[in-house]
Design an enzyme around this catalytic site. Sequence first.
Site, PDB file in Angstrom:
ATOM      1  N   SER A 136     -18.671 -16.831  18.519  1.00 33.30           N
ATOM      2  CA  SER A 136     -17.571 -18.022  18.572  1.00 33.30           C
ATOM      3  C   SER A 136     -17.751 -18.735  19.838  1.00 33.30           C
ATOM      4  CB  SER A 136     -16.136 -17.479  18.461  1.00 33.30           C
ATOM      5  OG  SER A 136     -15.205 -18.408  18.667  1.00 33.30           O
ATOM      6  N   LYS A 162     -20.171 -19.857  15.225  1.00 35.94           N
ATOM      7  CA  LYS A 162     -18.911 -20.531  14.937  1.00 35.94           C
ATOM      8  C   LYS A 162     -18.584 -21.619  15.923  1.00 35.94           C
ATOM      9  CE  LYS A 162     -14.077 -18.773  15.565  1.00 35.94           C
ATOM     10  NZ  LYS A 162     -13.431 -17.827  15.197  1.00 35.94           N
ATOM     11  N   LYS A 164     -15.958 -24.033  17.831  1.00 34.31           N
ATOM     12  CA  LYS A 164     -14.463 -24.513  17.813  1.00 34.31           C
ATOM     13  C   LYS A 164     -14.421 -26.052  17.795  1.00 34.31           C
ATOM     14  CE  LYS A 164     -12.186 -20.784  18.893  1.00 34.31           C
ATOM     15  NZ  LYS A 164     -11.167 -20.005  17.819  1.00 34.31           N
ATOM     16  N   ASP A 189     -13.859 -23.758  13.466  1.00 34.42           N
ATOM     17  CA  ASP A 189     -12.502 -23.019  13.898  1.00 34.42           C
ATOM     18  C   ASP A 189     -11.574 -24.021  14.592  1.00 34.42           C
ATOM     19  OD1 ASP A 189     -10.208 -21.486  13.908  1.00 34.42           O
ATOM     20  OD2 ASP A 189     -11.087 -19.718  15.336  1.00 34.42           O
ATOM     21  N   GLU A 214     -12.017 -22.547   9.435  1.00 35.29           N
ATOM     22  CA  GLU A 214     -11.014 -21.636   9.977  1.00 35.29           C
ATOM     23  C   GLU A 214      -9.769 -22.150  10.352  1.00 35.29           C
ATOM     24  OE1 GLU A 214     -12.897 -18.623  12.548  1.00 35.29           O
ATOM     25  OE2 GLU A 214     -10.718 -17.711  12.819  1.00 35.29           O
ATOM     26  N   ASP A 239      -6.789 -17.226   9.603  1.00 36.36           N
ATOM     27  CA  ASP A 239      -6.669 -16.434  10.787  1.00 36.36           C
ATOM     28  C   ASP A 239      -5.379 -16.349  11.100  1.00 36.36           C
ATOM     29  OD1 ASP A 239      -6.666 -15.456  13.446  1.00 36.36           O
ATOM     30  OD2 ASP A 239      -8.264 -16.649  14.053  1.00 36.36           O
ATOM     31  N   LYS A 263      -7.726  -9.428  11.960  1.00 33.94           N
ATOM     32  CA  LYS A 263      -7.972  -9.502  13.603  1.00 33.94           C
ATOM     33  C   LYS A 263      -7.059  -8.086  13.544  1.00 33.94           C
ATOM     34  CE  LYS A 263      -9.103 -13.674  15.638  1.00 33.94           C
ATOM     35  NZ  LYS A 263      -8.372 -15.037  16.274  1.00 33.94           N
ATOM     36  N   GLY A 291     -12.122 -11.869  16.630  1.00 33.35           N
ATOM     37  CA  GLY A 291     -12.273 -11.564  18.037  1.00 33.35           C
ATOM     38  C   GLY A 291     -10.934 -12.328  18.809  1.00 33.35           C
TER      39      GLY A 291
HETATM   40  O1  OSB Z   1      -9.433 -18.202  16.592  1.00 33.68           O
HETATM   41  O2  OSB Z   1     -10.713 -16.633  16.423  1.00 33.68           O
HETATM   42  C1  OSB Z   1      -9.860 -17.352  17.308  1.00 33.68           C
HETATM   43  C2  OSB Z   1     -10.461 -16.389  20.889  1.00 33.68           C
HETATM   44  C3  OSB Z   1      -9.134 -16.433  21.230  1.00 33.68           C
HETATM   45  C4  OSB Z   1      -7.977 -16.695  20.517  1.00 33.68           C
HETATM   46  C5  OSB Z   1      -8.354 -17.271  19.179  1.00 33.68           C
HETATM   47  C6  OSB Z   1      -9.813 -17.186  18.752  1.00 33.68           C
HETATM   48  C7  OSB Z   1     -10.681 -16.697  19.686  1.00 33.68           C
HETATM   49  C8  OSB Z   1     -12.123 -16.696  19.209  1.00 33.68           C
HETATM   50  C9  OSB Z   1     -12.967 -15.927  20.126  1.00 33.68           C
HETATM   51  O3  OSB Z   1     -12.627 -17.568  18.294  1.00 33.68           O
HETATM   52  C10 OSB Z   1     -13.638 -14.804  19.400  1.00 33.68           C
HETATM   53  C11 OSB Z   1     -14.338 -13.641  20.388  1.00 33.68           C
HETATM   54  O4  OSB Z   1     -15.501 -14.198  20.471  1.00 33.68           O
HETATM   55  O5  OSB Z   1     -13.553 -12.804  20.827  1.00 33.68           O
HETATM   56 MG    MG Z   2      -9.680 -18.292  14.661  1.00 29.86          MG
END
Ligand code: OSB
Ligand code: MG
Length: 369
Positions: A136, A162, A164, A189, A214, A239, A263, A291
Site C-alpha cells: 500500500s 495499491k 491511495k 484505496d 477500496e 474495508d 482486518k 494492514g
Molecule cells: O485503508 O488500508 C487502509 C493504513 C492505515 C489506515 C488504513 C489503511 C492503511 C493502509 C496501509 O493501507 C496498509 C499497511 O501497509 O499496513
Molecule cells: Mg483501506
Amino acid sequence: MKLDRIVLRQIRMPLVHFFETSFSRTYSRDIILVEVSGDGVTGWGEVTAGEHPFYNEEWTASAWSILHDYVAPRVLGKPLNSAEDVFPLTAHIRGHNMARGGLEAAVWDLEARMHGVPLWRQIGGGARREIPCGVSIGIQDSVEQLFEKIEVELAAGYQRIKMKIKPGWDVDVVRRVRERFPAIKLMADANSAYTLADTDHLRKLDDFYLMMIEQPLGHDDIIDHATLQAKLQTPICLDECIRTVRHAEQAIQLRACGIINIKLGRVAGFSQAKRVHDIAQAAGIPVWCGGMLEAGIGRAHNIALASLPNFVLPGDVSASKRYWSRDIIEPEVEVTSTGTIRKRDEPGFGYALDLDYIRRITVREEVLG
Ligand code: OSB
Ligand code: MG
C-alpha cells in the site's frame, strides 16, 4: 484456561517514511501491545488503532482506556474453554473492536503456545505455505515520487500495487501510473473520501482496469456502495464499513462489493475475522488481509490470518523494513523475490520478541490482575 495477568504497553516507533491517506499523514506510530498470561503461558497481541480517530472511532488513548476499564475486567480470571470465548465476554462493549481484538488475538497466541502449535494452525489456517503480498503506497508529494516508490516495490517482487487516492489525487494520477506500468496488478484505496455525487468522476477509473477500488464512500455506509457498484465495472472492495459479521452479510446481500478486505482489529479479532472469511467464501467473494502499519506482532498475526483458504488475493502485509528501521520481532518479516511471505512453524505467532528493544521504546506500561 484462565488469564491471571494482563500487561498493557504503549510503544512509540517512527516510520521510515511518512504514510499519507485521504484522512491524514502519519510519521510515527503509538502502538499498544497486549501481553496476557495464564496457566504459566504468555501470549501477545497488538492493537491496530491509529493515533487519531480518523480511520475509525478508535485511537491509541481510547484503546488504552477501553482495555483497562472494560476489556481486562471482563476477561481476567474468567474460565475460558478457548480463545473463542473472548469475543462474547467483551460483546457488551459497543464498537471499539481494535481494542477488544488486540486482547483477543493475544489469547489466540497464548492458546497456540499452550498447545505447542503455530498460530496459523490454531486458527484453522495453513491453506498455503506462502502468503501473497502487495504493498500500500501512500499519497506522495509528486507523481514522480510515486513512480519511484512503485519501481522499488516491483523490483522487490511485490505482486500488486495499491495506491491511495483522494480528491485532487485520483483519476489523473491513476492514468499516469497506468500509462507508466500498463501490466501491473493495480488498485486504489480512497478511505471514504467520496460520496455518490462523485459517481461520474469515479466511473472514469473504469478505464484503468484496476483490480478493485477500496472503500470509496462513507466509512459507515453499505447502501450507497451498492448503488455505486451497480454503476461501476471495477469491483468495489469494502474495508472501513465491514466491522461485524452482519455487515459482511448485508454488503454481500446488497451486492455492495465484489471483494472484502479483512482486518483483524477492525472486526475485533480472529473469531470474527474467521466468520467474515467463511461467509465471504460461501458467497464466492474473495478476501485479502489489510494492514494498519503494524509492528511485528500485528504483522505476524496477519500472516497467520492470511493463511486461511479464501485469502486468495495479495494482501497489504509486507516486509518490516518498509515501515521500521528496527522491528520488535526477530527475525523481522521478510518478503521473497516472488512477493510472498513464508509462514513459520514455531509455536504461537512464530517470531521471537525483541524485549530489550520493546522496553526501550515503551512510553506507558501497566500491569493488571
Ligand atoms: O485503508 O488500508 C487502509 C493504513 C492505515 C489506515 C488504513 C489503511 C492503511 C493502509 C496501509 O493501507 C496498509 C499497511 O501497509 O499496513
Ligand atoms: Mg483501506
